[in-house]
Design a protein around this motif. Sequence first.
Motif, PDB file in Angstrom:
ATOM      1  N   ILE A  51       0.830  -1.206   0.000  1.00 48.80           N
ATOM      2  CA  ILE A  51       0.000   0.000   0.000  1.00 48.80           C
ATOM      3  C   ILE A  51       0.865   1.256   0.000  1.00 48.80           C
ATOM      4  O   ILE A  51       0.577   2.231  -0.701  1.00 48.80           O
ATOM      5  CB  ILE A  51      -0.951  -0.003   1.216  1.00 48.80           C
ATOM      6  N   VAL A  52       1.931   1.222   0.783  1.00 46.06           N
ATOM      7  CA  VAL A  52       2.846   2.368   0.821  1.00 46.06           C
ATOM      8  C   VAL A  52       3.457   2.603  -0.568  1.00 46.06           C
ATOM      9  O   VAL A  52       3.558   3.738  -1.042  1.00 46.06           O
ATOM     10  CB  VAL A  52       3.964   2.148   1.868  1.00 46.06           C
ATOM     11  N   ARG A  53       3.835   1.508  -1.230  1.00 43.55           N
ATOM     12  CA  ARG A  53       4.434   1.646  -2.569  1.00 43.55           C
ATOM     13  C   ARG A  53       3.416   2.171  -3.571  1.00 43.55           C
ATOM     14  O   ARG A  53       3.743   3.010  -4.430  1.00 43.55           O
ATOM     15  CB  ARG A  53       4.984   0.288  -3.040  1.00 43.55           C
ATOM     16  N   LEU A  54       2.192   1.696  -3.485  1.00 41.88           N
ATOM     17  CA  LEU A  54       1.148   2.170  -4.388  1.00 41.88           C
ATOM     18  C   LEU A  54       0.924   3.671  -4.224  1.00 41.88           C
ATOM     19  O   LEU A  54       0.772   4.401  -5.211  1.00 41.88           O
ATOM     20  CB  LEU A  54      -0.159   1.424  -4.122  1.00 41.88           C
ATOM     21  N   ALA A  55       0.890   4.120  -2.979  1.00 37.47           N
ATOM     22  CA  ALA A  55       0.698   5.548  -2.717  1.00 37.47           C
ATOM     23  C   ALA A  55       1.831   6.355  -3.342  1.00 37.47           C
ATOM     24  O   ALA A  55       1.613   7.430  -3.898  1.00 37.47           O
ATOM     25  CB  ALA A  55       0.629   5.795  -1.215  1.00 37.47           C
ATOM     26  N   GLY A  56       3.049   5.807  -3.276  1.00 32.68           N
ATOM     27  CA  GLY A  56       4.189   6.479  -3.865  1.00 32.68           C
ATOM     28  C   GLY A  56       4.128   6.538  -5.378  1.00 32.68           C
ATOM     29  O   GLY A  56       4.665   7.461  -6.004  1.00 32.68           O
ATOM     30  N   LEU A  57       3.460   5.561  -5.983  1.00 34.36           N
ATOM     31  CA  LEU A  57       3.381   5.498  -7.448  1.00 34.36           C
ATOM     32  C   LEU A  57       2.258   6.363  -8.023  1.00 34.36           C
ATOM     33  O   LEU A  57       2.139   6.482  -9.241  1.00 34.36           O
ATOM     34  CB  LEU A  57       3.180   4.041  -7.890  1.00 34.36           C
ATOM     35  N   GLU A  58       1.438   6.957  -7.173  1.00 35.13           N
ATOM     36  CA  GLU A  58       0.363   7.804  -7.681  1.00 35.13           C
ATOM     37  C   GLU A  58       0.902   9.020  -8.423  1.00 35.13           C
ATOM     38  O   GLU A  58       0.200   9.607  -9.257  1.00 35.13           O
ATOM     39  CB  GLU A  58      -0.552   8.247  -6.532  1.00 35.13           C
ATOM     40  N   SER A  59       2.145   9.391  -8.150  1.00 36.12           N
ATOM     41  CA  SER A  59       2.752  10.527  -8.851  1.00 36.12           C
ATOM     42  C   SER A  59       2.926  10.247 -10.345  1.00 36.12           C
ATOM     43  O   SER A  59       3.083  11.166 -11.150  1.00 36.12           O
ATOM     44  CB  SER A  59       4.114  10.868  -8.230  1.00 36.12           C
ATOM     45  N   THR A  60       2.863   8.960 -10.728  1.00 35.84           N
ATOM     46  CA  THR A  60       2.976   8.589 -12.144  1.00 35.84           C
ATOM     47  C   THR A  60       1.641   8.752 -12.867  1.00 35.84           C
ATOM     48  O   THR A  60       1.577   8.606 -14.092  1.00 35.84           O
ATOM     49  CB  THR A  60       3.433   7.126 -12.289  1.00 35.84           C
ATOM     50  N   GLY A  61       0.586   8.994 -12.107  1.00 37.82           N
ATOM     51  CA  GLY A  61      -0.749   9.121 -12.700  1.00 37.82           C
ATOM     52  C   GLY A  61      -1.607   7.884 -12.511  1.00 37.82           C
ATOM     53  O   GLY A  61      -2.788   7.886 -12.860  1.00 37.82           O
ATOM     54  N   MET A  62      -1.040   6.809 -11.964  1.00 37.06           N
ATOM     55  CA  MET A  62      -1.811   5.584 -11.736  1.00 37.06           C
ATOM     56  C   MET A  62      -2.557   5.690 -10.411  1.00 37.06           C
ATOM     57  O   MET A  62      -1.956   5.902  -9.366  1.00 37.06           O
ATOM     58  CB  MET A  62      -0.887   4.359 -11.717  1.00 37.06           C
ATOM     59  N   ARG A  63      -3.859   5.574 -10.453  1.00 37.51           N
ATOM     60  CA  ARG A  63      -4.684   5.630  -9.255  1.00 37.51           C
ATOM     61  C   ARG A  63      -4.954   4.222  -8.741  1.00 37.51           C
ATOM     62  O   ARG A  63      -4.988   3.270  -9.518  1.00 37.51           O
ATOM     63  CB  ARG A  63      -6.010   6.336  -9.549  1.00 37.51           C
ATOM     64  N   PHE A  64      -5.138   4.120  -7.432  1.00 38.53           N
ATOM     65  CA  PHE A  64      -5.454   2.806  -6.885  1.00 38.53           C
ATOM     66  C   PHE A  64      -6.633   2.901  -5.929  1.00 38.53           C
ATOM     67  O   PHE A  64      -6.953   3.975  -5.409  1.00 38.53           O
ATOM     68  CB  PHE A  64      -4.234   2.190  -6.180  1.00 38.53           C
ATOM     69  N   CYS A  65      -7.288   1.783  -5.724  1.00 36.88           N
ATOM     70  CA  CYS A  65      -8.431   1.715  -4.821  1.00 36.88           C
ATOM     71  C   CYS A  65      -8.420   0.357  -4.131  1.00 36.88           C
ATOM     72  O   CYS A  65      -8.202  -0.671  -4.782  1.00 36.88           O
ATOM     73  CB  CYS A  65      -9.732   1.895  -5.607  1.00 36.88           C
ATOM     74  N   THR A  66      -8.621   0.354  -2.822  1.00 33.80           N
ATOM     75  CA  THR A  66      -8.693  -0.915  -2.087  1.00 33.80           C
ATOM     76  C   THR A  66     -10.158  -1.275  -1.838  1.00 33.80           C
ATOM     77  O   THR A  66     -10.950  -0.420  -1.440  1.00 33.80           O
ATOM     78  CB  THR A  66      -7.955  -0.827  -0.738  1.00 33.80           C
TER      79      THR A  66
END
Length: 294
Positions: free
Chosen positions: A119-134
Amino acid sequence: MVLMKIAIAGTNGLAQLLAHEIESSSTSQFVFLSRRPVEGLAKKGWQVMVVDYRDQRALQFKLAGTDVVLSTVCGDAQVALMEAAAAAKVKRFVPSEFSGNPSRRPTSDLIDKGHRRAIVRLAGLESTGMRFCTFTCGVFYERFGPGGLAQVQIAKGSGIDAEGCFLLNVRRCTAKLPPSRGQDGSSVKVSMVSLRDLARSIVAALKLKTWLEMEAAATMRGRRFDVQELSRPSLVSAISSAQHARDLDKELQLHHLLATSDGWFDFSQPDLNTRIDLQFEPFRSWLQRVWADA
C-alpha cells in the motif's frame, strides 16, 4: 458503456469470479496474468498470459495498453506488478487487499505478509498518474463454507484457509470467539461478504468515473453451537504457547482472532455501497445454500 482492457493477476477463485463478472456484465476485454499456463481457463475460452514477475521489462511490455490491473497476488510479485503497471501507464490498480481495514492492520508481520509495504508503494506510485483503490470488505462468507477458502484456492499459507479454523466450525457446530469488546470498550463487529458479491462490486466500481451474525449458523444447523469465548489475556498466552511449540498454523489463527477483536474486520461506514446499485446475498441465505447437501 465503459470499454476497458483489464489484466487480472492470478488464477484463483476470486480471479475467476472477476473474469466471469466482467464477461457477463460488460464488453471490456480481460486477460489473466499467470506464472504458468492454466489449461482449465483456456478451455473456457479465457486468455492466459504467462508472466515472470522477476522480469520487469517483459512485464511492462505485456501490460502495455492495459487500463486496469486487478491483483489477486501478494508479496514481491504484487510489488513488481505495481512497478511495471506504473511504468506501462496503467490508469487504475486494484491491489490484493480484500480483507480487513488497512488502517487497522495488525502490526504483526506474521499476518501482514507484505500488505503494508504494498500500500505504501502504491501511494508512492500515484505521482505517475496511476490511481489505486482498495476493496476491503472484512471476512469472506466462504471461510464458513464446506472446504473453507482453500476450496477456492484463496489465503494459502494464512493459517486460516481450511474449513472451520476461524471463528466458526459449521460442520462440528463449534465456535472460538475473541473478546466481544475491543481495547477501547466498544463492541466488536465483523463485516462480511461473499466472493461473488465482492467480484460484482469491483466490476461495478470500474464503471465509476472516480473511485473512491453467528446466529444464522446455529439456526441453519438446527442445534446449538459449543461456543468458547476467549479473553484477551488468554489469547496472548495461547499465542505465546503456540510460538513455544512452533505451531505456526495455531499462532496464525490466534493472531487473526486478536486482530478481529481489535476491529480489523469492522467497517462502520462503507464507501462503495452507496455508489453502486447491487443487492448482496444475506449471510443466512448463503449459509443455508452452501450447506444444504453437506
